[in-house]
Each structure stands twice: as structure tokens, then as C-alpha cells.
Design an enzyme around this catalytic site. Structure first.
Site, PDB file in Angstrom:
ATOM      1  N   HIS A 238       0.867  -1.200   0.000  1.00 28.21           N
ATOM      2  CA  HIS A 238       0.000   0.000   0.000  1.00 28.21           C
ATOM      3  C   HIS A 238       0.894   1.237   0.000  1.00 28.21           C
ATOM      4  O   HIS A 238       1.434   1.618   1.030  1.00 28.21           O
ATOM      5  CB  HIS A 238      -0.905   0.008   1.235  1.00 28.21           C
ATOM      6  CG  HIS A 238      -1.896   1.131   1.237  1.00 28.21           C
ATOM      7  ND1 HIS A 238      -3.250   0.933   1.402  1.00 28.21           N
ATOM      8  CD2 HIS A 238      -1.751   2.468   1.085  1.00 28.21           C
ATOM      9  CE1 HIS A 238      -3.875   2.087   1.360  1.00 28.21           C
ATOM     10  NE2 HIS A 238      -2.985   3.050   1.172  1.00 28.21           N
TER      11      HIS A 238
ATOM     12  N   HIS B 212       1.576   5.332  -1.685  1.00 33.11           N
ATOM     13  CA  HIS B 212       1.241   6.507  -2.510  1.00 33.11           C
ATOM     14  C   HIS B 212       2.536   7.126  -3.021  1.00 33.11           C
ATOM     15  O   HIS B 212       3.406   7.486  -2.217  1.00 33.11           O
ATOM     16  CB  HIS B 212       0.490   7.558  -1.686  1.00 33.11           C
ATOM     17  CG  HIS B 212      -0.802   7.049  -1.136  1.00 33.11           C
ATOM     18  ND1 HIS B 212      -2.009   7.200  -1.789  1.00 33.11           N
ATOM     19  CD2 HIS B 212      -1.074   6.367   0.002  1.00 33.11           C
ATOM     20  CE1 HIS B 212      -2.972   6.637  -1.070  1.00 33.11           C
ATOM     21  NE2 HIS B 212      -2.435   6.124   0.026  1.00 33.11           N
ATOM     22  N   LEU B 213       2.629   7.251  -4.336  1.00 35.19           N
ATOM     23  CA  LEU B 213       3.832   7.864  -4.919  1.00 35.19           C
ATOM     24  C   LEU B 213       3.537   9.212  -5.555  1.00 35.19           C
ATOM     25  O   LEU B 213       4.465   9.947  -5.884  1.00 35.19           O
ATOM     26  CB  LEU B 213       4.432   6.949  -5.997  1.00 35.19           C
ATOM     27  CG  LEU B 213       5.114   5.666  -5.522  1.00 35.19           C
ATOM     28  CD1 LEU B 213       5.599   4.859  -6.724  1.00 35.19           C
ATOM     29  CD2 LEU B 213       6.273   5.972  -4.592  1.00 35.19           C
ATOM     30  N   ARG B 214       2.241   9.519  -5.786  1.00 37.17           N
ATOM     31  CA  ARG B 214       1.857  10.727  -6.543  1.00 37.17           C
ATOM     32  C   ARG B 214       2.406  10.632  -7.962  1.00 37.17           C
ATOM     33  O   ARG B 214       2.714   9.557  -8.439  1.00 37.17           O
ATOM     34  CB  ARG B 214       2.326  12.026  -5.863  1.00 37.17           C
ATOM     35  CG  ARG B 214       2.126  12.062  -4.352  1.00 37.17           C
ATOM     36  CD  ARG B 214       0.708  11.844  -3.915  1.00 37.17           C
ATOM     37  NE  ARG B 214       0.571  12.032  -2.474  1.00 37.17           N
ATOM     38  CZ  ARG B 214      -0.409  11.526  -1.747  1.00 37.17           C
ATOM     39  NH1 ARG B 214      -1.353  10.785  -2.314  1.00 37.17           N
ATOM     40  NH2 ARG B 214      -0.482  11.749  -0.463  1.00 37.17           N
TER      41      ARG B 214
ATOM     42  N   ASN C 163      -5.076   7.210  -6.143  1.00 35.18           N
ATOM     43  CA  ASN C 163      -5.831   8.449  -5.854  1.00 35.18           C
ATOM     44  C   ASN C 163      -5.074   9.700  -6.310  1.00 35.18           C
ATOM     45  O   ASN C 163      -4.813  10.605  -5.541  1.00 35.18           O
ATOM     46  CB  ASN C 163      -6.203   8.537  -4.363  1.00 35.18           C
ATOM     47  CG  ASN C 163      -4.992   8.528  -3.440  1.00 35.18           C
ATOM     48  OD1 ASN C 163      -3.938   7.998  -3.781  1.00 35.18           O
ATOM     49  ND2 ASN C 163      -5.136   9.125  -2.267  1.00 35.18           N
TER      50      ASN C 163
ATOM     51  N   LYS D 182      -9.282  -0.269  -5.859  1.00 35.47           N
ATOM     52  CA  LYS D 182      -9.325   0.386  -4.554  1.00 35.47           C
ATOM     53  C   LYS D 182     -10.694   1.016  -4.352  1.00 35.47           C
ATOM     54  O   LYS D 182     -11.164   1.813  -5.179  1.00 35.47           O
ATOM     55  CB  LYS D 182      -8.235   1.464  -4.495  1.00 35.47           C
ATOM     56  CG  LYS D 182      -8.188   2.270  -3.204  1.00 35.47           C
ATOM     57  CD  LYS D 182      -7.604   1.478  -2.055  1.00 35.47           C
ATOM     58  CE  LYS D 182      -7.693   2.242  -0.743  1.00 35.47           C
ATOM     59  NZ  LYS D 182      -6.540   3.072  -0.469  1.00 35.47           N
TER      60      LYS D 182
ATOM     61  N   HIS E 150     -10.497   1.222   1.669  1.00 39.30           N
ATOM     62  CA  HIS E 150     -10.322   2.226   2.713  1.00 39.30           C
ATOM     63  C   HIS E 150     -11.556   2.091   3.604  1.00 39.30           C
ATOM     64  O   HIS E 150     -12.648   2.531   3.244  1.00 39.30           O
ATOM     65  CB  HIS E 150     -10.214   3.638   2.115  1.00 39.30           C
ATOM     66  CG  HIS E 150      -9.957   4.659   3.174  1.00 39.30           C
ATOM     67  ND1 HIS E 150      -8.747   5.296   3.315  1.00 39.30           N
ATOM     68  CD2 HIS E 150     -10.740   5.114   4.186  1.00 39.30           C
ATOM     69  CE1 HIS E 150      -8.790   6.107   4.368  1.00 39.30           C
ATOM     70  NE2 HIS E 150     -10.004   6.018   4.906  1.00 39.30           N
TER      71      HIS E 150
ATOM     72  N   HIS F  22      -4.689  -0.477   5.824  1.00 37.93           N
ATOM     73  CA  HIS F  22      -4.279   0.262   7.026  1.00 37.93           C
ATOM     74  C   HIS F  22      -5.265   0.103   8.190  1.00 37.93           C
ATOM     75  O   HIS F  22      -5.859   1.059   8.653  1.00 37.93           O
ATOM     76  CB  HIS F  22      -4.031   1.762   6.734  1.00 37.93           C
ATOM     77  CG  HIS F  22      -5.005   2.398   5.772  1.00 37.93           C
ATOM     78  ND1 HIS F  22      -6.360   2.389   5.971  1.00 37.93           N
ATOM     79  CD2 HIS F  22      -4.810   3.060   4.613  1.00 37.93           C
ATOM     80  CE1 HIS F  22      -6.935   3.034   4.956  1.00 37.93           C
ATOM     81  NE2 HIS F  22      -6.022   3.444   4.122  1.00 37.93           N
TER      82      HIS F  22
ATOM     83  N   LEU G  83      -5.233   9.338   7.715  1.00 38.51           N
ATOM     84  CA  LEU G  83      -6.544   8.690   7.804  1.00 38.51           C
ATOM     85  C   LEU G  83      -6.402   7.226   7.404  1.00 38.51           C
ATOM     86  O   LEU G  83      -5.756   6.953   6.388  1.00 38.51           O
ATOM     87  CB  LEU G  83      -7.556   9.390   6.897  1.00 38.51           C
ATOM     88  CG  LEU G  83      -8.028  10.752   7.428  1.00 38.51           C
ATOM     89  CD1 LEU G  83      -8.814  11.505   6.371  1.00 38.51           C
ATOM     90  CD2 LEU G  83      -8.861  10.588   8.707  1.00 38.51           C
TER      91      LEU G  83
ATOM     92  N   ASP H 212       1.332   2.751   3.508  1.00 33.26           N
ATOM     93  CA  ASP H 212       0.486   3.927   3.308  1.00 33.26           C
ATOM     94  C   ASP H 212       1.322   5.212   3.346  1.00 33.26           C
ATOM     95  O   ASP H 212       0.821   6.270   3.717  1.00 33.26           O
ATOM     96  CB  ASP H 212      -0.659   4.000   4.324  1.00 33.26           C
ATOM     97  CG  ASP H 212      -1.764   4.948   3.869  1.00 33.26           C
ATOM     98  OD1 ASP H 212      -1.821   5.273   2.670  1.00 33.26           O
ATOM     99  OD2 ASP H 212      -2.562   5.377   4.728  1.00 33.26           O
TER     100      ASP H 212
ATOM    101  N   HIS I 157       3.090  14.710   0.980  1.00 35.03           N
ATOM    102  CA  HIS I 157       2.369  15.942   0.629  1.00 35.03           C
ATOM    103  C   HIS I 157       3.377  17.087   0.696  1.00 35.03           C
ATOM    104  O   HIS I 157       4.308  17.033   1.512  1.00 35.03           O
ATOM    105  CB  HIS I 157       1.256  16.240   1.648  1.00 35.03           C
ATOM    106  CG  HIS I 157       0.104  15.291   1.569  1.00 35.03           C
ATOM    107  ND1 HIS I 157      -0.945  15.458   0.707  1.00 35.03           N
ATOM    108  CD2 HIS I 157      -0.169  14.162   2.262  1.00 35.03           C
ATOM    109  CE1 HIS I 157      -1.815  14.475   0.865  1.00 35.03           C
ATOM    110  NE2 HIS I 157      -1.365  13.668   1.813  1.00 35.03           N
TER     111      HIS I 157
HETATM  112  O1  DOR Z   1      -3.522   9.470   5.445  1.00 35.38           O
HETATM  113  C1  DOR Z   1      -3.843   9.146   4.325  1.00 35.38           C
HETATM  114  N1  DOR Z   1      -3.271   9.693   3.234  1.00 35.38           N
HETATM  115  N2  DOR Z   1      -4.810   8.237   4.169  1.00 35.38           N
HETATM  116  C2  DOR Z   1      -5.307   7.944   2.978  1.00 35.38           C
HETATM  117  O2  DOR Z   1      -6.203   7.150   2.923  1.00 35.38           O
HETATM  118  C3  DOR Z   1      -4.825   8.627   1.764  1.00 35.38           C
HETATM  119  C4  DOR Z   1      -3.484   9.156   1.935  1.00 35.38           C
HETATM  120  C5  DOR Z   1      -3.099  10.159   0.870  1.00 35.38           C
HETATM  121  O3  DOR Z   1      -3.333   9.888  -0.305  1.00 35.38           O
HETATM  122  O4  DOR Z   1      -2.530  11.187   1.217  1.00 35.38           O
HETATM  123 ZN    ZN Z   2      -3.415   5.011   1.398  1.00 34.39          ZN
END
Ligand code: DOR
Ligand code: ZN
Length: 366
Positions: free
Chosen positions: A37, A39-41, A65, A123, A160, A198, A243, A271, A275
Site C-alpha cells: 500500500h 502513494h507515490l503521486r 488516488n 481500490k 479504505h 491500514h 486517515l 500507506d 504531501h
Molecule cells: O492518510 C492518508 N493519506 N490516508 C489515505 O487514505 C490517503 C493518503 C493520501 O493519499 O494522502
Molecule cells: Zn493510502
């Protein structure tokens, strides 16, 4: 002082663990782990952060996402190609993809996904549950047809698991999701393989543990190491805001117990969610902890706190691959007991990312 020095070498399933000095492990050799799980953007941020995961993990399941979300197979394959392009040719890291479910995902996309070995599943973001989930599912009943097809074609649903009902306290949203949505889903689609991503609560752990083998869960390093005091006591710390939100200590203890129990239903998913600094340090900061730079070391720290370093390899390197019916990685990696300091800030282009534990000392190093 090497008075009590001795060496025990443990062999199990290709793992070699070396125990030294006063029964403490100073070095741990395990099968290369995977991150189920991540996130790389995209764009400059992705090009900056992907190396942290590639250094540690053999494979990762990349979350869809983005803005706009990755809803189609062709988009996922283009995104996968951009990730691979961002890495040196010598890297063997393999990004695997999950597609973003919407109310209007066509069944044809599920069929196309099932035919592609790089797409592991879909997802499910309840719309509004978290970062970039606005285009997620507004009512699970609307996607019953898709879930039926996923069940038939043996695709995995990554969930999620939080309700978005504003009347439900944010600390209870996972528990209520399990009661209202997940239990009915498991009854309606008994063969559908699902991952409660998560997992953060004792109720979540109990649900997964007592469910059939079709149900598993990923666990993050930050939910193993921290509780809600880390987020809120003595000041609001936005870099600990994610989250599902960090919970009370009893829930953290349940997670630690689950991952060190040797139960194959619980496996590694960081996870890690980068950001830009300004989006976190803001009057309405967004959710996500960027743990990739020290992810494996953080898990080692959590397992060591339970005297369970010997359980790390299965959790990090075997159980996830087994659940996804993929071969376990063959390469080995070595974690050393060696303190190092995480940078205060990471720079990319003109922007900054603050890693979780910025400026702090971590006792394990890859
Ligand atoms: O904390 C989180 N950040 N929970 C998520 O479900 C998404 C993730 C994000 O994409 O930043
Ligand atoms: Zn996530």
C-alpha cells in the site's frame, strides 16, 4: 564489552537471522520485503520519492488516488511506465497497480484489469473518506455488479474502511464501516478477496482474524509506533495526521499483537503518503504520513519493541506475496542496528516534504 558475546544463526525458509551481544540482534537479514500500500503521486514529487521505496522494497502496490484518479487500465499502465522511468535502469523495483473504483466504472474495465498481470485489483474509497477520494464510491450497492465480476475473476478489492457519515465520530469510523459495510460485503461476496487497508483498531483486527481466508489487512508502521497522543498531546502535530487517524493505545497494542502473532492475514503496507509541506502545515492540513525514507526501519523498531524481530520477515516479505498469489522475492536485504538521523526536510524542485520522524534518530538502518 564483548563478555557475553555469542552468535546464534537461525535458518528458516531462506531467512538468516544473526543474534549477537546480550541476546540482542544487531543485524537482521531477511527476504526483500514488499509494500502492499503505497502513494507515490506523480510528476516531480513521484520522481523524488520513488527511490526511497525502491531502495527497500521489491514490489509495491501503488495507490490510484491521483488527480484525476487512475480509473482505467491504460492510465494505470502509463502511470506504471512513468514510475519505472523515474528509476535507474539497474533498479529491480516493480510497481504493481490498483485501479480507483467509481460509481460509474464499467464492467469492461474489471474484465480488462483481470487480464493484466500488473493490475492486482481495485481500490474502494468511500467518497469523501480521505485525500482525493471525492470521485470514489458514494454507495456500495451501486458497485455490486462490479464486485460480482471481481469475485468471479478473482481480483482483489483494496478497501479504505471508514464511513463518511458526519454523525460518526472520526475515531469510530473504521469500526462502524466494518459493522455497516464490510460484514454485509463478506456475506454477499464470500469468494471476493478483500484487504482492509491500514487497519487501525482492535475491532478491525478482530474482524480480520475471525473472517475467512479471503479477508486480510495491511498495517502501517506509523499505526504500530504511535497513538493519538503523538498527534494531539502537547500540540497538534500535522505530520502525524493521517486517515484513518491514529487511535488510542489499546488499538495500537491490538495491532502490535496481530502483526507479531504470525497470522498471515496481516502484512506490510506503509500507506506512505507524501504531501508538500504547505499542505500539511496548514489551517486545514491534509491527511498522510510520509514514512517511505525509514519505512522498514520503523517496522523493525515496532517489532523489536515486542521482542518479535524474528516475526518481521513473514509480515514484511512473505504474507503479502502469498495473499496476492505472487512469488516471494528471492533477494535478501540486511538491516543493521545503527542509529541514523532522518533529514529535517527533503527538497524537490522548489518544494519541501517533511518525513515522519524528521530530524529524529532511528535505531535500525538498511
Ligand atoms: O492518510 C492518508 N493519506 N490516508 C489515505 O487514505 C490517503 C493518503 C493520501 O493519499 O494522502
Ligand atoms: Zn493510502
Amino acid at each position: 564489552m564483548r563478555l557475553f558475546k555469542f552468535l546464534i544463526m537461525l535458518h528458516h525458509g531462506g531467512c538468516l537471522a544473526i543474534l549477537t551481544e546480550r541476546f540482542l540482534m544487531d543485524s537482521l537479514i531477511i527476504r526483500r520485503p514488499d509494500d502492499w500500500h503505497l502513494h507515490l503521486r506523480d510528476g516531480a514529487m513521484m520522481r523524488h520519492v520513488v527511490k526511497y521505496s525502491a531502495e527497500q522494497f521489491g514490489r509495491a502496490l501503488i495507490m490510484p488516488n491521483l488527480r484525476p484518479p487512475i480509473t482505467r487500465v491504460d492510465q494505470a499502465l502509463d502511470y506504471q511506465a512513468r514510475i519505472l522511468e523515474a528509476l535507474p535502469a539497474s533498479t529491480s523495483f516493480q510497481p504493481l497497480m490498483s485501479l480507483y473504483l467509481t460509481d460509474t466504472t464499467p464492467v469492461s474495465e474489471v474484465i480488462a484489469a483481470a487480464e493484466n498481470p500488473f493490475i492486482l485489483g481495485f481500490k474502494l474509497y468511500p467518497s469523501g473518506a480521505t485525500t482525493n477520494s471525492e470521485e470514489g464510491v458514494t454507495d456500495i450497492e451501486k458497485i455490486y455488479g462490479l464486485l460480482e465480476t471481481m469475485e468471479r475473476l478473482d481480483l482483489v478489492l483494496q478497501i479504505h474502511g471508514e464511513v463518511t457519515d458526519p454523525d460518526i465520530d472520526i475515531f469510530d469510523r473504521e469500526k462502524v464501516f466494518i459493522e455497516r459495510e464490510l460484514i454485509p460485503l463478506t456475506e454477499r461476496f464470500p469468494a471476493l478477496r478483500m484487504v482492509l487497508e491500514h487497519v487501525t483498531t482492535r475491532e478491525g483486527v478482530d474482524f480480520v482474524r475471525s473472517s475467512p481466508d479471503t479477508i486480510a489487512a495491511t498495517v502501517t508502521a506509523h499505526h504500530l509506533l504511535y497513538n493519538r497522543n503523538h498527534l494531539l498531546a502537547g500540540g497538534v502535530r500535522p505530520h502525524y495526521y493521517c486517515l484513518p487517524v491514529l487511535k488510542r493505545q489499546i488499538h495500537r497494542q491490538a495491532l502490535l499483537q496481530a502483526v507479531t502473532s504470525g497470522n498471515p492475514k496481516f502484512f506490510l503496507g506503509t500507506d506512505s503518503a507524501p504531501h508538500p509541506r504547505g499542505s500539511k502545515e496548514s489551517a486545514c492540513g491534509c491527511a498522510g504520513c510520509f514514512t517511505a525514507p525509514a519505512a522498514l526501519a520503523m517496522y523493525a523498531q515496532a517489532f523489536e519493541s515486542q521482542g518479535a524481530l524474528s516475526k518481521l520477515e513473514d509480515f514484511a516479505s512473505s504474507f503479502g506475496a502469498d495473499f496476492y498469489r505472487l512469488p516471494r522475492n528471492q533477494a535478501l536485504i540486511t538491516l543493521q542496528r545503527e542509529s541514523w538521523k532522518l533529514p529535517d526536510v527533503l527538497l524537490y524542485d522548489d518544494a519541501e516534504i517533511i518525513p515522519l520522524n524528521a530530524g529524529e534518530t532511528i535505531p535500525w538502518k538498511l
